[in-house]
Motif scaffolding. Structure first.
Motif, PDB file in Angstrom:
ATOM      1  N   LEU A  56     -13.645  37.140 -62.658  1.00 61.95           N
ATOM      2  CA  LEU A  56     -14.249  38.311 -63.297  1.00 61.95           C
ATOM      3  C   LEU A  56     -13.447  39.586 -63.100  1.00 61.95           C
ATOM      4  O   LEU A  56     -13.527  40.496 -63.935  1.00 61.95           O
ATOM      5  N   MET A  78     -13.817  44.892 -60.386  1.00 59.36           N
ATOM      6  CA  MET A  78     -14.745  45.880 -60.933  1.00 59.36           C
ATOM      7  C   MET A  78     -15.977  45.218 -61.528  1.00 59.36           C
ATOM      8  O   MET A  78     -17.123  45.596 -61.224  1.00 59.36           O
ATOM      9  N   ARG A  79     -15.806  44.205 -62.382  1.00 64.75           N
ATOM     10  CA  ARG A  79     -16.942  43.545 -63.014  1.00 64.75           C
ATOM     11  C   ARG A  79     -17.787  42.804 -61.989  1.00 64.75           C
ATOM     12  O   ARG A  79     -19.023  42.820 -62.060  1.00 64.75           O
ATOM     13  N   TRP A  80     -17.140  42.137 -61.028  1.00 69.24           N
ATOM     14  CA  TRP A  80     -17.885  41.428 -59.981  1.00 69.24           C
ATOM     15  C   TRP A  80     -18.740  42.393 -59.184  1.00 69.24           C
ATOM     16  O   TRP A  80     -19.912  42.116 -58.890  1.00 69.24           O
ATOM     17  N   VAL A  94     -19.948  45.390 -60.071  1.00 65.99           N
ATOM     18  CA  VAL A  94     -21.052  45.925 -60.874  1.00 65.99           C
ATOM     19  C   VAL A  94     -22.183  44.913 -60.981  1.00 65.99           C
ATOM     20  O   VAL A  94     -23.370  45.253 -60.838  1.00 65.99           O
ATOM     21  N   GLU A  95     -21.855  43.646 -61.221  1.00 66.47           N
ATOM     22  CA  GLU A  95     -22.890  42.621 -61.345  1.00 66.47           C
ATOM     23  C   GLU A  95     -23.630  42.415 -60.024  1.00 66.47           C
ATOM     24  O   GLU A  95     -24.849  42.241 -60.008  1.00 66.47           O
TER      25      GLU A  95
END
Length: 435
Positions: free
Chosen positions: A270, A273-275, A277-278
């Motif tokens: 991911l 950053m995306r990891w 946020v999730e």
């Protein structure tokens, strides 16, 4: 009687045809092993209440799935509220036994119990990495042990049977009245003592337990608290302390911990950053772990440009990202309350002058000093919504110093490392001032 003998001999015959696999269960106080290759989930779990010799026991029966994954099975862990954890091992191992034609195999273990609502949780070892989904089966049982029947006392006449109207028999009446009066007042006094002890326990039980080396935690039996841990990439000693804290919260703190060390493959897919946020969205709390404010990097610490192999590369990216995220929520007190700061090591400076500016408004905990406070705070919101009957029957669990040993050792090692750095930096400052 004949039906009992038939069931007994049938079970014996079944054991013989399965290569006489024996299960031996003993108390287990260690962290459960974790491996990328692990056995499959239990097929089924059943818990029944039995009475053996006037003693209440739990008959915990579980079914092992007979598939290719049994070659990785090293044992089965039994966790029962209010009792020690048990590790059950198989002799011979299921991989060596002749189980041709079987799809599952049942085993059982008997544990003495008492009235209550215990949660029985069973899982195979080693465990898969955190975040792999459901790893155990659990059953909650309402236990009401049968009370032993007491024989009816036989009254013996005080005088001769042939003289019912003698003064000897008439004198027993005031004696019986006195006995009844003593029994009533004795029962009331015992009830008053029990109520007093219960009130003292509810008000002072935690302090008494703490004085003898135990600490109390409130726990949710069915839904662990989702927690995200982000830390600053300092050195190997700090890295080991962070890992020990994550394992303690995962296995003893009633939490479901997400940390980059356990999800490196997912972070690679991911991106950091995306990891991040999730994980922040699904977590109830975000723990930002950092050393004490008095801790200063020195030549003995690793350089961030060339991190040690024990520190994941993503740790250098996640910490600045979480600082930016905290700064973006600074104007909202409700959103900022989700982020907590956990400082590892002995506190040497009361003023957090070296703490990152973004973190100074966050709620802060210092370990090992505030470990119990941290665990209670993580469960506070869920504890408030529990009903009164649940609080009376399941007030909480206790953990001893032995269960925190794996956390205390790396934190104390980190404290000694900080103390040595502080002592080395003081002479250096005096030399600079003299020049």
């Amino acid at each position: 009687m004949w039906s009992f003998m038939f069931i007994f001999f049938s079970s014996v015959a079944f054991q013989v045809t399965s290569d006489e696999i024996k299960v031996e269960c003993s108390k287990y106080y260690e962290f459960p092993p974790i491996s990328d290759v692990s056995p499959s989930l239990l097929v089924d779990l059943k818990v029944n209440l039995l009475t053996v010799g006037g003693i209440c026991v739990l008959n915990i029966s579980w079914a092992i799935n007979i598939d290719a994954s049994i070659q990785y099975l090293t044992g089965t862990r039994l966790m029962i509220d209010g009792q020690p954890t048990y590790l059950c091992k198989y002799h011979p191992s299921l991989a060596e036994a002749n189980l041709t034609g079987l799809k599952q195999k049942w085993f059982y273990h008997l544990v003495e119990t008492s009235d209550g609502l215990p949660l029985v949780q069973v899982n195979n070892l080693p465990l898969p990495p955190p975040g792999s989904g459901t790893t155990s089966k659990f059953v909650t049982l309402d236990i009401r042990c049968p009370k032993p029947s007491t024989p009816t006392p036989t009254l013996v006449p005080a005088g001769p049977v042939t003289e019912p109207d003698t003064p000897a028999e008439l004198s027993t009446s005031p004696l019986r009245t006195e006995h009844v009066t003593v029994a009533i007042f004795g029962g009331l006094a015992g009830l008053l003592i029990l109520c007093s002890c219960f009130i003292i326990y509810k008000n002072c039980g935690a302090n008494i337990a703490k004085s003898i080396g135990f600490k109390s935690l409130f726990t949710s039996p069915t839904a662990p608290v989702p927690v995200l841990m982000v830390y600053s990439a300092e050195n190997s000693a700090f890295q080991q302390a962070v890992l020990a804290l994550a394992e303690f919260l995962q296995w003893h703190g009633g939490c479901s911990v997400a940390v980059d060390m356990w999800q490196q493959k997912k972070i690679a897919e991911l991106g950091p950053m995306r990891w991040l946020v999730e994980q922040v969205k699904v977590a109830d709390r975000v723990l930002i772990v950092c050393p004490q404010p008095s801790f200063q990097p020195s030549h003995s610490l690793p350089n961030h440009s060339s991190p040690q192999p024990s520190i994941p590369a993503a740790a250098h990216d996640l910490y600045p990202l979480i600082l930016n995220m905290v700064a973006s929520h600074a104007k909202s007190a409700s959103e900022l309350a989700k982020f907590w700061v956990v400082q590892l090591g002995e506190q040497q400076d009361k003023q957090p002058s070296n703490l990152a500016l973004e973190l100074r408004a966050c709620k802060t905990f210092c370990l090992m000093k505030n470990l119990n406070k941290l665990c209670r705070s993580l469960h506070k919101e869920r504890q408030d919504i529990k009903n009164i009957s649940h609080l009376i029957l399941r007030p909480g669990i206790s953990y001893s110093r032995k269960s925190t040993r794996k956390l205390r050792e790396p934190v104390e090692k980190l404290s000694r490392h900080q103390t040595s750095i502080s002592s080395e930096s003081k002479p250096l400052k005096s030399v600079v001032m003299s020049v």
